[in-house]
Design a protein around this motif. Structure first.
Motif, mmCIF file in Angstrom:
data_model
loop_
_atom_site.group_PDB
_atom_site.id
_atom_site.type_symbol
_atom_site.label_atom_id
_atom_site.label_comp_id
_atom_site.label_asym_id
_atom_site.label_seq_id
_atom_site.Cartn_x
_atom_site.Cartn_y
_atom_site.Cartn_z
ATOM 1 N N ALA A 58 25.312 -28.369 -33.568
ATOM 2 C CA ALA A 58 25.991 -27.595 -32.976
ATOM 3 C C ALA A 58 26.522 -26.587 -34.018
ATOM 4 C CB ALA A 58 27.145 -28.142 -32.144
ATOM 5 N N LYS A 59 26.900 -25.206 -33.652
ATOM 6 C CA LYS A 59 27.504 -24.427 -34.552
ATOM 7 C C LYS A 59 28.887 -24.271 -34.650
ATOM 8 C CE LYS A 59 25.762 -20.144 -36.681
ATOM 9 N NZ LYS A 59 24.493 -20.847 -37.636
ATOM 10 N N VAL A 60 29.514 -25.577 -35.018
ATOM 11 C CA VAL A 60 30.927 -25.758 -34.906
ATOM 12 C C VAL A 60 31.571 -25.609 -36.229
ATOM 13 C CG1 VAL A 60 30.848 -27.164 -32.881
ATOM 14 C CG2 VAL A 60 30.885 -28.122 -35.026
ATOM 15 N N GLY A 61 32.800 -24.900 -36.389
ATOM 16 C CA GLY A 61 33.474 -24.613 -37.731
ATOM 17 C C GLY A 61 33.649 -25.889 -38.446
ATOM 18 N N ALA A 62 33.834 -27.208 -37.805
ATOM 19 C CA ALA A 62 33.867 -28.198 -38.452
ATOM 20 C C ALA A 62 32.649 -28.880 -39.378
ATOM 21 C CB ALA A 62 34.161 -29.464 -37.224
ATOM 22 N N SER B 292 27.424 -25.328 -28.244
ATOM 23 C CA SER B 292 28.242 -25.484 -29.078
ATOM 24 C C SER B 292 29.629 -25.636 -28.492
ATOM 25 C CB SER B 292 28.589 -24.404 -30.225
ATOM 26 O OG SER B 292 27.037 -24.440 -30.683
ATOM 27 N N THR B 293 30.102 -24.674 -27.554
ATOM 28 C CA THR B 293 31.370 -24.686 -26.822
ATOM 29 C C THR B 293 31.751 -25.891 -26.198
ATOM 30 O OG1 THR B 293 30.996 -22.228 -26.870
ATOM 31 C CG2 THR B 293 32.832 -23.490 -25.363
ATOM 32 N N LEU B 294 30.453 -26.130 -25.263
ATOM 33 C CA LEU B 294 30.972 -27.549 -24.639
ATOM 34 C C LEU B 294 30.906 -28.749 -25.441
ATOM 35 C CD1 LEU B 294 28.393 -26.702 -21.426
ATOM 36 C CD2 LEU B 294 30.911 -26.288 -21.643
ATOM 37 N N ARG B 295 30.159 -28.585 -26.313
ATOM 38 C CA ARG B 295 30.431 -30.054 -27.536
ATOM 39 C C ARG B 295 31.786 -30.287 -27.874
ATOM 40 N NH1 ARG B 295 30.891 -33.707 -29.742
ATOM 41 N NH2 ARG B 295 29.560 -34.872 -31.120
ATOM 42 N N ILE B 296 32.669 -29.069 -27.976
ATOM 43 C CA ILE B 296 34.107 -29.256 -28.756
ATOM 44 C C ILE B 296 34.955 -28.996 -27.268
ATOM 45 C CG2 ILE B 296 33.624 -29.234 -30.997
ATOM 46 C CD1 ILE B 296 34.172 -26.013 -30.677
ATOM 47 N N VAL C 166 43.072 -24.979 -32.209
ATOM 48 C CA VAL C 166 41.978 -24.746 -33.537
ATOM 49 C C VAL C 166 42.322 -25.163 -35.107
ATOM 50 C CG1 VAL C 166 42.736 -22.457 -33.686
ATOM 51 C CG2 VAL C 166 40.220 -23.162 -34.177
ATOM 52 N N LEU C 167 43.776 -24.745 -35.057
ATOM 53 C CA LEU C 167 44.294 -25.076 -36.395
ATOM 54 C C LEU C 167 44.484 -26.261 -36.804
ATOM 55 C CD1 LEU C 167 46.861 -22.019 -36.295
ATOM 56 C CD2 LEU C 167 44.717 -21.905 -37.082
ATOM 57 N N HIS C 168 44.347 -27.287 -35.988
ATOM 58 C CA HIS C 168 44.423 -28.734 -36.093
ATOM 59 C C HIS C 168 43.233 -29.650 -35.868
ATOM 60 C CE1 HIS C 168 48.781 -27.722 -37.030
ATOM 61 N NE2 HIS C 168 48.719 -26.755 -35.740
ATOM 62 N N TYR C 169 42.536 -29.264 -34.887
ATOM 63 C CA TYR C 169 41.605 -30.074 -34.428
ATOM 64 C C TYR C 169 40.053 -29.327 -34.365
ATOM 65 C CZ TYR C 169 46.076 -31.897 -33.070
ATOM 66 O OH TYR C 169 47.311 -32.285 -33.034
ATOM 67 N N ALA C 170 40.123 -28.458 -35.226
ATOM 68 C CA ALA C 170 38.696 -27.660 -35.371
ATOM 69 C C ALA C 170 38.015 -27.499 -33.874
ATOM 70 C CB ALA C 170 37.867 -28.593 -36.347
ATOM 71 N N THR C 171 38.734 -26.872 -32.798
ATOM 72 C CA THR C 171 38.488 -26.512 -31.719
ATOM 73 C C THR C 171 37.814 -25.136 -31.862
ATOM 74 O OG1 THR C 171 40.525 -26.104 -31.001
ATOM 75 C CG2 THR C 171 39.330 -28.303 -30.280
ATOM 76 N N GLU C 172 36.706 -24.986 -32.414
ATOM 77 C CA GLU C 172 36.145 -23.553 -32.867
ATOM 78 C C GLU C 172 34.589 -23.778 -32.786
ATOM 79 O OE1 GLU C 172 34.545 -20.375 -35.264
ATOM 80 O OE2 GLU C 172 34.281 -22.263 -35.677
ATOM 81 N N CYS C 173 33.925 -22.767 -32.590
ATOM 82 C CA CYS C 173 32.542 -22.617 -32.794
ATOM 83 C C CYS C 173 32.079 -21.246 -32.768
ATOM 84 C CB CYS C 173 31.503 -23.328 -31.746
ATOM 85 S SG CYS C 173 31.851 -22.617 -29.869
#
Ligand code: PLP
Length: 409
Positions: A237-241, A138-142, A102-109
């Motif tokens: 998608a509600k992804v942090g990115a 959103s989860t599956l999107r990332i 998550v800290l590098h590739y924004a795997t977060e929603c």
């Protein structure tokens, strides 16, 4: 169709829909050795309730830290075992390796919803199933692990069953807490790949009321060379990115006295969203019809807001002929034209955080568009729709959208 074109199709957006459809529900069908997310396995480690007092609003909003309730819910996922039993435990820091995905590739929603203390003493969530479904998408999107959305909804309810009575006292109706479920990729390995470890967590916190800024909310359109989302991207998608990169324009707008960016899209300058809220305009068409207009979902540029959906549904059900609800692409030039011809009626932003927030002004390049605020600080439809939603949220109107929490005491 040639076989290779089918294969290409599998790589396209439909793959996401297939994945969503394939999520196991509890009890798992036994064909998999991976454990599904299961709220019935929730373990409870309770905090000492006397350790922290509930602050008043002035105290809660005086610092730079979001004040959370006594507990949080967490659930760990590993690719080889699936979901471990979720835990309800005292609120506190997470432990992550600096190499966590998550800290590098924004795997977060994430999600955002509120718990409302009703005027009938009951505690309610508003359509939490829609948040749970959207979180799965959103989860599956990332490429984070799937789950049955009904289990996530149960975990959200479980947190409020425990923390609701203390943090939203029954004798203080009209108050709310903000619930923030999130999933992050935690695998401590660098390399751009789908994480094999993840963490789901849910917190409940104070959030200020932001739905009635003095004089209405002022919007500034985005800089010409900056967009929030694009067709083929992940704006839906509600992804942090989606959010970190929007802050540059938002800060600039704030310094000029505006609250949010109105994000336009394409050379046509289609109106999409206001900050992290959906955006609505009420105008009269050139042939005199009253319309409530908002951007459509089908090009996947904007977030399918729970508030947006509810506004659209209620306006269609309750305003019928009086106000036509239209989901379509519309440009800032159409809004400017309506302004020049005196056809603008009102505008508002709609989302959980800002709820339904009257918009009084849009600045676009060298144009200033002003919206009438006939009811003092709001337009009349804005105020009517907001009233209906408030009544459902706080139990003044019994409605299936209000889901009652079975509190522990
Ligand atoms: C969360 C969000 C909304 C509002 O969605 P609700 O479900 O109504 O809270 C709108 N737009 C964006 C970009 C968002 O992140």
């Amino acid at each position: 169709m040639a076989p290779h074109s089918t294969a290409t199709e599998d790589l396209a957006a439909t793959a996401l829909e297939n994945k969503i459809a394939q999520q196991p529900s509890r009890p798992s069908n036994g064909s998999s050795t991976l454990a599904a997310l299961d709220a019935s396995k929730l373990t409870y480690t309770l905090a000492d309730p006397s350790a922290r007092a509930v602050p008043d609003d002035a105290t809660a909003f005086s610092g730079n830290e979001t004040i959370c309730t006594d507990h949080m819910v967490t659930a760990v996922w590993h690719a080889s075992t699936g979901w471990a039993a979720p835990e309800l435990k005292p609120y506190g820091p997470l432990t992550l390796m600096p190499t966590a995905s998550v800290l590098h590739y924004a795997t977060e929603c994430f999600e955002g919803l509120k718990a409302y203390r009703g005027y009938d003493g009951k505690l309610r969530l508003f359509r939490p199933n829609l948040n749970a479904n959207r979180m799965l998408m959103s989860t599956l999107r990332i490429s984070l692990p799937g789950f049955d959305p009904a289990e996530l909804e149960r975990l959200i309810l479980a947190l409020m069953e425990v923390d609701g009575p203390k943090w939203l006292p029954r004798d203080q109706p009209g108050r709310f807490l903000y619930l923030r479920p999130a999933i992050i990729g935690t695998q401590p390995q660098l390399g751009v790949q789908a994480p094999r470890e993840a963490l789901l967590f849910i917190t409940a916190s104070f959030m200020p009321k932001m739905d009635a800024p003095a004089g209405g909310m002022k919007l500034h359109t985005n800089p010409e060379d900056m967009i929030r989302a694009w067709v083929g991207g992940f704006g839906y998608a509600k992804v942090g990115a989606n959010y970190g990169p929007s802050l540059l324009a938002t800060n600039e707008a704030r310094q000029r006295g505006f609250g949010q960016i109105l994000w336009l899209y394409g050379p046509e300058n289609y109106c999409t969203e206001a900050g992290a809220s959906n955006f609505f305009v009420v105008w009269r068409t050139q042939d005199g019809k009253r319309q409530l207009v908002t951007a459509p979902l089908d090009d996947k540029l904007i977030l399918d807001g729970v508030t947006r959906r509810s506004v659209v549904q209620l306006a269609r059900e309750r305003l019928g002929e009086e106000l036509e609800v239209v989901e379509r692409k519309y440009t800032i030039d159409e809004v400017i034209e309506a302004d020049k011809e005196g056809r603008l009626i009102e505008a508002f932003a709609a989302g959980t955080a800002f709820f339904i927030c009257p918009v009084s002004q849009i600045r676009h390049r060298d144009h200033d568009i002003h919206f009438p605020m006939v009811k003092g600080e709001s337009g009349q439809y804005t105020s009517m729709i907001k009233g209906w939603m408030t009544d459902i949220m706080y139990g003044k109107e019994q409605h299936p959208w209000g889901v009652v929490v079975n509190e522990r005491q």
